[in-house]
Write a protein that holds these residues in place. Structure first.
Motif, PDB file in Angstrom:
ATOM      1  N   CYS A 189       3.167   6.074  -2.635  1.00 21.85           N
ATOM      2  CA  CYS A 189       4.379   6.862  -2.895  1.00 21.85           C
ATOM      3  C   CYS A 189       5.593   5.964  -2.691  1.00 21.85           C
ATOM      4  CB  CYS A 189       4.443   8.067  -1.959  1.00 21.85           C
ATOM      5  SG  CYS A 189       6.008   8.981  -2.060  1.00 21.85           S
ATOM      6  N   PRO A 190       6.359   5.660  -3.751  1.00 22.46           N
ATOM      7  CA  PRO A 190       7.532   4.788  -3.609  1.00 22.46           C
ATOM      8  C   PRO A 190       8.546   5.282  -2.581  1.00 22.46           C
ATOM      9  CG  PRO A 190       6.952   5.021  -5.917  1.00 22.46           C
ATOM     10  CD  PRO A 190       6.085   6.004  -5.162  1.00 22.46           C
ATOM     11  N   ARG A 191       8.770   6.583  -2.537  1.00 18.74           N
ATOM     12  CA  ARG A 191       9.738   7.115  -1.573  1.00 18.74           C
ATOM     13  C   ARG A 191       9.268   6.873  -0.138  1.00 18.74           C
ATOM     14  NH1 ARG A 191      14.212  10.578  -1.472  1.00 18.74           N
ATOM     15  NH2 ARG A 191      14.335  12.051   0.276  1.00 18.74           N
ATOM     16  N   GLN A 192       7.982   7.048   0.102  1.00 17.01           N
ATOM     17  CA  GLN A 192       7.440   6.774   1.432  1.00 17.01           C
ATOM     18  C   GLN A 192       7.695   5.326   1.829  1.00 17.01           C
ATOM     19  OE1 GLN A 192       3.184   5.844   2.246  1.00 17.01           O
ATOM     20  NE2 GLN A 192       3.131   7.874   3.186  1.00 17.01           N
ATOM     21  N   ALA A 193       7.438   4.404   0.891  1.00 17.27           N
ATOM     22  CA  ALA A 193       7.620   2.981   1.195  1.00 17.27           C
ATOM     23  C   ALA A 193       9.056   2.664   1.560  1.00 17.27           C
ATOM     24  CB  ALA A 193       7.180   2.136  -0.002  1.00 17.27           C
ATOM     25  N   ILE A 194      10.008   3.204   0.820  1.00 15.76           N
ATOM     26  CA  ILE A 194      11.414   2.888   1.081  1.00 15.76           C
ATOM     27  C   ILE A 194      11.913   3.589   2.337  1.00 15.76           C
ATOM     28  CG2 ILE A 194      13.745   2.944   0.139  1.00 15.76           C
ATOM     29  CD1 ILE A 194      11.812   0.924  -1.150  1.00 15.76           C
ATOM     30  N   GLN A 198      13.008   0.447   4.245  1.00 20.84           N
ATOM     31  CA  GLN A 198      14.452   0.279   4.085  1.00 20.84           C
ATOM     32  C   GLN A 198      15.222   1.148   5.071  1.00 20.84           C
ATOM     33  OE1 GLN A 198      16.714   2.012   0.711  1.00 20.84           O
ATOM     34  NE2 GLN A 198      17.150  -0.106   0.147  1.00 20.84           N
ATOM     35  N   GLU A 199      14.802   2.399   5.206  1.00 21.10           N
ATOM     36  CA  GLU A 199      15.516   3.342   6.070  1.00 21.10           C
ATOM     37  C   GLU A 199      15.047   3.291   7.523  1.00 21.10           C
ATOM     38  OE1 GLU A 199      18.067   5.317   4.756  1.00 21.10           O
ATOM     39  OE2 GLU A 199      17.711   3.976   3.064  1.00 21.10           O
ATOM     40  N   GLY A 200      13.890   2.670   7.782  1.00 19.71           N
ATOM     41  CA  GLY A 200      13.384   2.601   9.153  1.00 19.71           C
ATOM     42  C   GLY A 200      12.945   3.946   9.690  1.00 19.71           C
ATOM     43  N   GLU A 239       0.832  -1.207   0.000  1.00 22.21           N
ATOM     44  CA  GLU A 239       0.000   0.000   0.000  1.00 22.21           C
ATOM     45  C   GLU A 239       0.863   1.252   0.000  1.00 22.21           C
ATOM     46  OE1 GLU A 239      -3.677   2.075   2.464  1.00 22.21           O
ATOM     47  OE2 GLU A 239      -2.182   0.901   3.524  1.00 22.21           O
ATOM     48  N   HIS A 240       1.913   1.265   0.829  1.00 22.73           N
ATOM     49  CA  HIS A 240       2.789   2.437   0.870  1.00 22.73           C
ATOM     50  C   HIS A 240       3.416   2.702  -0.495  1.00 22.73           C
ATOM     51  CE1 HIS A 240       3.133   1.615   5.409  1.00 22.73           C
ATOM     52  NE2 HIS A 240       2.414   2.708   5.245  1.00 22.73           N
ATOM     53  N   PRO A 288      14.619   6.241  -3.517  1.00 23.80           N
ATOM     54  CA  PRO A 288      14.006   6.956  -4.640  1.00 23.80           C
ATOM     55  C   PRO A 288      14.039   8.460  -4.400  1.00 23.80           C
ATOM     56  CG  PRO A 288      12.642   5.118  -3.965  1.00 23.80           C
ATOM     57  CD  PRO A 288      13.716   5.255  -2.928  1.00 23.80           C
ATOM     58  N   PRO A 289      14.290   9.257  -5.419  1.00 28.23           N
ATOM     59  CA  PRO A 289      14.334  10.713  -5.235  1.00 28.23           C
ATOM     60  C   PRO A 289      12.964  11.241  -4.835  1.00 28.23           C
ATOM     61  CG  PRO A 289      14.287  10.173  -7.565  1.00 28.23           C
ATOM     62  CD  PRO A 289      14.471   8.874  -6.833  1.00 28.23           C
TER      63      PRO A 289
END
Length: 201
Positions: A12-17, A21-23, A7-8, A160-161
């Motif tokens: 928005c791909p940046r939100q998901a990562i 990924q970044e926690g 869903e994230h 992602p930018p």
């Protein structure tokens, strides 16, 4: 991949990562409201509904075929079979990211159980209604594609930018760390987002 990451990513791909990924995560009024709305189903356990249906709360699910796992807020066993219900505190937008989330839950249940799983449902707190989501081949393929995109992006280790700031950013709790205002228009060509859709925490 966690089902909630689907869903994230769709939103928005940046939100998901940033989250997976970044926690990185920040609470906001909307996320706290969502937590409170989930408090009943998060307790887990089983019960019997008013119509006599068996209900599981916070049921863990997984799919080896998709390579994903997660938690169904509630799963009803009625005359049609098993029906997962995803609870959202806001409004329901047909075709939005929540449809992909409940579609992944349906695909997991179909793999785990021999009983029919005819469709999924989304309960919207704003309207106090349930909305049925039909899981056709196209929606199932989109879920599978997003899982692969997530897997590839996380393996790549690059964030992602930021996208051009739009209405998705206004109430996003990750805005302070995401800094969408730093986006430049060439970024959108490098990492094109899905069409803008409403999102419930």
């Amino acid at each position: 991949m966690p089902i909630s990451a689907i869903e994230h990513w769709a939103y928005c791909p940046r939100q998901a990562i940033l989250i997976w990924q970044e926690g990185y995560f920040e609470s906001s009024t909307d996320t706290v409201r969502g937590d409170l709305a989930h408090s009943a189903v998060d307790r887990g356990g089983t019960l019997t509904g008013r119509d006599g249906a068996r209900v599981w709360r916070s049921l863990p699910v997984r799919s080896d075929r998709l390579g994903t796992h997660g938690i169904c807020d509630t799963v009803y066993r009625g005359t049609e079979g098993l029906i997962p219900v995803e609870h959202k505190s806001g409004k329901y937008t047909p075709g939005g990211p929540a449809d992909l989330q409940v579609a992944a839950q349906v695909l997991c249940l179909r793999e785990m159980f021999t009983e029919p799983v005819p469709h999924g449902e989304i309960f919207a707190g704003a309207s106090r209604r349930r909305y049925a989501v039909a899981i056709d081949d196209a929606l199932a393929a989109e879920v599978s594609d997003i899982v692969e995109q997530l897997r590839d992006r996380i393996a790549d280790t690059r964030l992602p930018p930021p996208l051009i700031a739009d209405r998705r950013c206004v109430r996003c709790s990750l805005r302070p760390g995401c800094m969408p205002e730093t986006a430049s228009r060439e970024h959108t060509d490098l990492f094109a987002p899905r069409p803008v859709r409403d999102h419930d925490e």
